[in-house]
Motif scaffolding. Structure first.
Motif, PDB file in Angstrom:
ATOM      1  N   UNK A   1       3.531  14.018   8.927  1.00 61.81           N
ATOM      2  CA  UNK A   1       3.038  12.740   8.259  1.00 61.81           C
ATOM      3  C   UNK A   1       3.708  12.695   6.750  1.00 61.81           C
ATOM      4  N   UNK A   2       4.014  11.631   6.301  1.00 65.37           N
ATOM      5  CA  UNK A   2       4.270  11.464   4.735  1.00 65.37           C
ATOM      6  C   UNK A   2       3.917  10.346   4.223  1.00 65.37           C
ATOM      7  N   UNK A   3       3.436   9.969   2.992  1.00 66.38           N
ATOM      8  CA  UNK A   3       3.163   8.675   2.498  1.00 66.38           C
ATOM      9  C   UNK A   3       4.456   8.050   1.878  1.00 66.38           C
ATOM     10  N   UNK A   4       4.061   6.673   1.545  1.00 66.72           N
ATOM     11  CA  UNK A   4       4.948   5.836   1.177  1.00 66.72           C
ATOM     12  C   UNK A   4       5.325   6.333  -0.344  1.00 66.72           C
ATOM     13  N   UNK A   5       4.481   7.019  -0.971  1.00 65.75           N
ATOM     14  CA  UNK A   5       4.774   7.797  -2.276  1.00 65.75           C
ATOM     15  C   UNK A   5       5.719   8.882  -2.054  1.00 65.75           C
ATOM     16  N   UNK A   6       5.499   9.464  -1.059  1.00 67.16           N
ATOM     17  CA  UNK A   6       6.810  10.667  -0.783  1.00 67.16           C
ATOM     18  C   UNK A   6       7.965  10.020  -0.539  1.00 67.16           C
ATOM     19  N   UNK A   7       8.135   8.905   0.001  1.00 68.92           N
ATOM     20  CA  UNK A   7       9.092   8.318   0.768  1.00 68.92           C
ATOM     21  C   UNK A   7      10.021   7.837  -0.878  1.00 68.92           C
ATOM     22  N   UNK A   8       9.121   7.483  -1.668  1.00 71.79           N
ATOM     23  CA  UNK A   8       9.736   6.750  -2.947  1.00 71.79           C
ATOM     24  C   UNK A   8      10.093   7.912  -3.834  1.00 71.79           C
ATOM     25  N   UNK A   9       9.523   9.172  -3.974  1.00 62.55           N
ATOM     26  CA  UNK A   9       9.774  10.528  -4.438  1.00 62.55           C
ATOM     27  C   UNK A   9      11.309  10.783  -4.052  1.00 62.55           C
ATOM     28  N   UNK A  10      11.553  11.077  -2.793  1.00 56.94           N
ATOM     29  CA  UNK A  10      12.706  11.548  -2.052  1.00 56.94           C
ATOM     30  C   UNK A  10      13.745  10.625  -2.460  1.00 56.94           C
ATOM     31  N   UNK A  11      13.583   9.137  -2.298  1.00 58.34           N
ATOM     32  CA  UNK A  11      14.642   8.448  -2.216  1.00 58.34           C
ATOM     33  C   UNK A  11      15.156   8.299  -3.654  1.00 58.34           C
TER      34      UNK A  11
ATOM     35  N   UNK B   1      -3.987  -7.256   6.360  1.00 59.26           N
ATOM     36  CA  UNK B   1      -5.370  -7.706   6.595  1.00 59.26           C
ATOM     37  C   UNK B   1      -6.264  -6.590   7.076  1.00 59.26           C
ATOM     38  N   UNK B   2      -5.408  -5.735   7.853  1.00 58.83           N
ATOM     39  CA  UNK B   2      -6.195  -4.423   8.594  1.00 58.83           C
ATOM     40  C   UNK B   2      -5.026  -3.155   8.276  1.00 58.83           C
ATOM     41  N   UNK B   3      -5.034  -2.278   7.705  1.00 55.59           N
ATOM     42  CA  UNK B   3      -3.967  -1.375   7.585  1.00 55.59           C
ATOM     43  C   UNK B   3      -4.275  -0.050   8.479  1.00 55.59           C
ATOM     44  N   UNK B   4      -3.251   0.465   9.060  1.00 54.00           N
ATOM     45  CA  UNK B   4      -3.221   1.399   9.856  1.00 54.00           C
ATOM     46  C   UNK B   4      -2.832   2.637   8.676  1.00 54.00           C
ATOM     47  N   UNK B   5      -3.959   3.459   8.522  1.00 55.72           N
ATOM     48  CA  UNK B   5      -3.805   4.286   7.289  1.00 55.72           C
ATOM     49  C   UNK B   5      -2.959   5.587   7.547  1.00 55.72           C
ATOM     50  N   UNK B   6      -3.157   6.156   8.694  1.00 52.06           N
ATOM     51  CA  UNK B   6      -2.617   7.412   9.223  1.00 52.06           C
ATOM     52  C   UNK B   6      -2.144   7.665  10.240  1.00 52.06           C
ATOM     53  N   UNK B   7      -0.871   7.923  10.485  1.00 59.16           N
ATOM     54  CA  UNK B   7      -0.196   8.309  11.716  1.00 59.16           C
ATOM     55  C   UNK B   7       0.527   9.459  11.871  1.00 59.16           C
ATOM     56  N   UNK B   8       0.078  10.394  12.744  1.00 63.53           N
ATOM     57  CA  UNK B   8       0.736  11.694  12.898  1.00 63.53           C
ATOM     58  C   UNK B   8       0.552  12.056  14.610  1.00 63.53           C
ATOM     59  N   UNK B   9       1.978  12.288  14.996  1.00 60.53           N
ATOM     60  CA  UNK B   9       1.853  12.429  16.448  1.00 60.53           C
ATOM     61  C   UNK B   9       1.863  13.832  17.108  1.00 60.53           C
TER      62      UNK B   9
ATOM     63  N   UNK C   1       0.856  -1.279   0.070  1.00 59.57           N
ATOM     64  CA  UNK C   1      -0.030   0.008  -0.185  1.00 59.57           C
ATOM     65  C   UNK C   1       0.945   1.390  -0.129  1.00 59.57           C
ATOM     66  N   UNK C   2       0.704   1.960  -1.064  1.00 60.46           N
ATOM     67  CA  UNK C   2       1.978   3.208  -1.285  1.00 60.46           C
ATOM     68  C   UNK C   2       0.999   4.544  -0.591  1.00 60.46           C
ATOM     69  N   UNK C   3      -0.158   4.377  -0.042  1.00 58.10           N
ATOM     70  CA  UNK C   3      -0.975   5.480   0.173  1.00 58.10           C
ATOM     71  C   UNK C   3      -0.969   5.717   1.947  1.00 58.10           C
ATOM     72  N   UNK C   4      -0.340   4.560   2.741  1.00 56.95           N
ATOM     73  CA  UNK C   4      -0.465   4.689   4.011  1.00 56.95           C
ATOM     74  C   UNK C   4       0.686   5.727   4.294  1.00 56.95           C
ATOM     75  N   UNK C   5       0.192   6.693   5.583  1.00 53.11           N
ATOM     76  CA  UNK C   5       1.105   7.859   5.805  1.00 53.11           C
ATOM     77  C   UNK C   5       1.690   7.560   7.279  1.00 53.11           C
TER      78      UNK C   5
END
Ligand code: NAP
Ligand code: F7E
Length: 328
Positions: free
Chosen positions: A250-260, A282-290, A214-218
Motif C-alpha cells: 500500500x502507498x499514500x497519495x504523498x508517495x504517488x506525488x513523490x514518485x511522479x 463525505x466518508x473516506x476509505x483510509x487504508x486498502x491493502x489486499x 486527502x493526501x494521507x489515504x493509502x
C-alpha cells in the motif's frame, strides 16, 4: 474459437481485456451505450477486432439482445458508474447502474442459457471499495464488508447477487474483488491519472499547480493489464469463486506525488500542490491493502508491475501525450 461479451468496453479495463482476449483468439463483442457514444472511436481505434453492440446494462431487453446476437461462452460485466466521488452526488443512478444492473446481467444469462446454465461463464467486477472501513489488514475474501460510499454499497449488492446466482442456479459466476488498478488508459478523474497528467503539464511549463484532497489515504495500486488477466483466469477455473486481486503493498497519495514529480526531476513538489476541500469525501476509505494469496494459489496469478514502474509508465505516457498536444 470462444466468444466473449464485455460490458464497459469503452473503459480502461474493457480495452485491456478486449486486447487480451483478441490476442488469445476470442471472438469479442462489446456492449456500448448511447446513440452516439464519444468513446466509440477510441474503441474502434485501439481494439478494432471488437464487434460493438449497442445496449445499456440497466435495460434488460438490450442485454438479452446482446446475448442472443453474440452467443457468448463468457460474459464480463465491467460496466458501472465507477467514480466513487460522483456516487454521492448521483446515489440513485449509481445504485441502478453499479448495483441493480448486475441482477439484470445475471437474470439475462439465466434466461438465455435456459436448462444449460453451464454454457455461459460470468465475471462480475467487484471492488476493494466494499471493504471501506476495513475490518482486517490486509483484506482478504473472508473480510467483513463495510462499504463507505453509495458506490461501495452498490458493489456489495452485485457481489452477493453473483454469489447467490452461483449458489441458487449452479452458474459459473465469479466475483473479482479488485483493488485499485491503473494505467495510461485510466480516466483523468482518478487520483493517479490526475496527478500524472498534471505532473507532465507542470514539467512542460503548461500549468503550475494541481488541486487535490486527502493526501494521507493509502491504496494498493496495481497495473490494469495484469488485473484483466486475473479476470480471464477466473472464467477458466473449474468453478466460479470469489478472489481478491491486489499487489499486497500500500502507498499514500504523498508517495504517488513523490514518485511522479521525481520522474520529471522535481524533488520539492509542495509549491505545486494545493489542497482543495472540495476533493475531500463525505466518508473516506483510509487504508486498502489486499492479500492476493488465494488468486496466486488457485489461479496462478501474480502482479508483474511494481508501484514505481506503474507511476513511471503513466508519467512517461502523459509527458509524451502532453508534448504532442502542445506541439500540435
Ligand atoms: P471505467 O473506465 O470507469 O469504465 C466504466 C465503463 O462502464 C465504461 O465503459 C462506461 O461506458 C460503462 N458504463 C457506464 N454506465 C453504463 C451503463 N448504464 N450500461 C453499460 N455500460 C455502462 O472503469 P474501469 O476502471 O475500466 O473499471 C471496470 C469495472 O471494474 C467497473 O465496474 C469498476 O467499478 C470496477 N473496478 C474498477 C477498479 C479500478 O481500480 N479500475 C477496481 C475495482 C473494480 P461509457 O463510456 O458509456 O460511460
Ligand atoms: O481515489 C484520494 C481519494 O478516485 C483514491 C475506482 O476505480 O478504485 C477507485 O476508487 C484516493 C481516495 O480511486 C484526490 O480521497 C485525494 O482516497 O483514484 P480514486 P478510489 O476512490 O479508490 C476502486 C477500487 C474502485 O472500485 C473504483 O471504481 O485518492 N484523493 N485527492 C483524490 N481522489 C481523486 N479522485 N481526486 C483527488 O483530487
Amino acid at each position: 474459437m470462444p466468444t466473449a461479451l464485455i460490458t464497459g468496453i469503452t473503459g480502461q479495463d474493457g480495452l485491456y481485456l478486449a486486447e487480451l482476449l483478441l490476442g488469445k483468439g476470442y471472438d469479442v463483442y462489446g456492449l456500448i451505450r448511447g446513440q452516439n457514444n464519444p468513446k466509440r472511436a477510441l474503441v474502434e481505434k485501439e481494439v478494432p477486432g471488437v464487434k460493438l453492440l449497442t445496449g445499456d446494462i440497466t435495460d434488460l431487453s438490450s442485454v438479452m439482445r446482446a446475448l442472443n446476437v453474440s452467443q457468448p461462452d463468457e460474459v464480463y460485466n465491467l460496466g458501472a458508474i465507477s467514480f466513487v466521488a460522483y456516487s454521492w452526488e448521483n446515489a440513485h443512478l449509481t445504485t441502478q447502474v453499479t448495483g441493480n444492473a448486475v441482477l439484470n446481467m445475471l437474470e439475462a444469462i439465466r434466461l438465455y442459457a435456459g436448462t444449460d446454465i453451464g454454457k455461459v461463464r460470468f465475471y462480475q467486477a467487484s471492488s476493494s471499495e466494499m471493504f471501506g472501513k476495513v475490518q482486517d489488514v490486509p483484506q482478504r475474501e473472508s473480510t467483513l464488508l463495510w462499504p463507505r460510499s453509495p458506490y461501495g454499497v452498490a458493489k456489495v449488492y452485485g457481489h452477493y447477487m453473483t454469489i447467490n446466482y452461483r449458489e441458487s442456479y449452479g452458474m459459473h459466476a465469479s466475483s473479482g474483488i479488485l483493488f485499485n488498478h491503473e494505467s495510461p488508459r485510466r480516466g483523468p478523474e482518478f487520483v493517479t491519472r490526475k496527478v500524472t497528467q498534471a505532473v507532465a503539464r507542470i514539467s512542460l511549463g503548461l500549468q503550475d499547480q494541481i488541486s487535490l484532497g486527502n493526501l494521507d489515504a493509502k491504496r494498493d495500486w496495481g497495473f490494469a493489464g495484469d488485473y484483466v488477466d486475473a479476470m480471464w483466469r477466473m472464467t477458466q477455473a473449474p468453478e466460479g469463486d470469489d478472489y481478491v486481486v491486489a499487489t499486497g503493498e500500500t502507498h499514500s497519495i504523498r508517495e504517488l506525488l513523490d514518485l511522479s514529480f521525481a520522474r520529471v526531476g522535481i524533488e520539492d513538489w509542495d509549491k505545486h500542490v494545493y489542497i482543495d476541500p472540495q476533493f475531500f469525501r463525505p466518508a473516506e476509505v483510509d487504508l486498502l491493502i489486499g492479500d492476493p494469496a488465494k488468486a496466486k494459489e488457485k489461479l496462478g496469478w501474480e502482479p508483474t508491475v511494481t508501484f514505481p514502474e506503474l507511476v513511471n509508465m503513466m508519467v512517461d505516457s502523459d509527458v509524451a501525450q502532453q508534448s504532442a498536444q502542445a506541439g500540435a
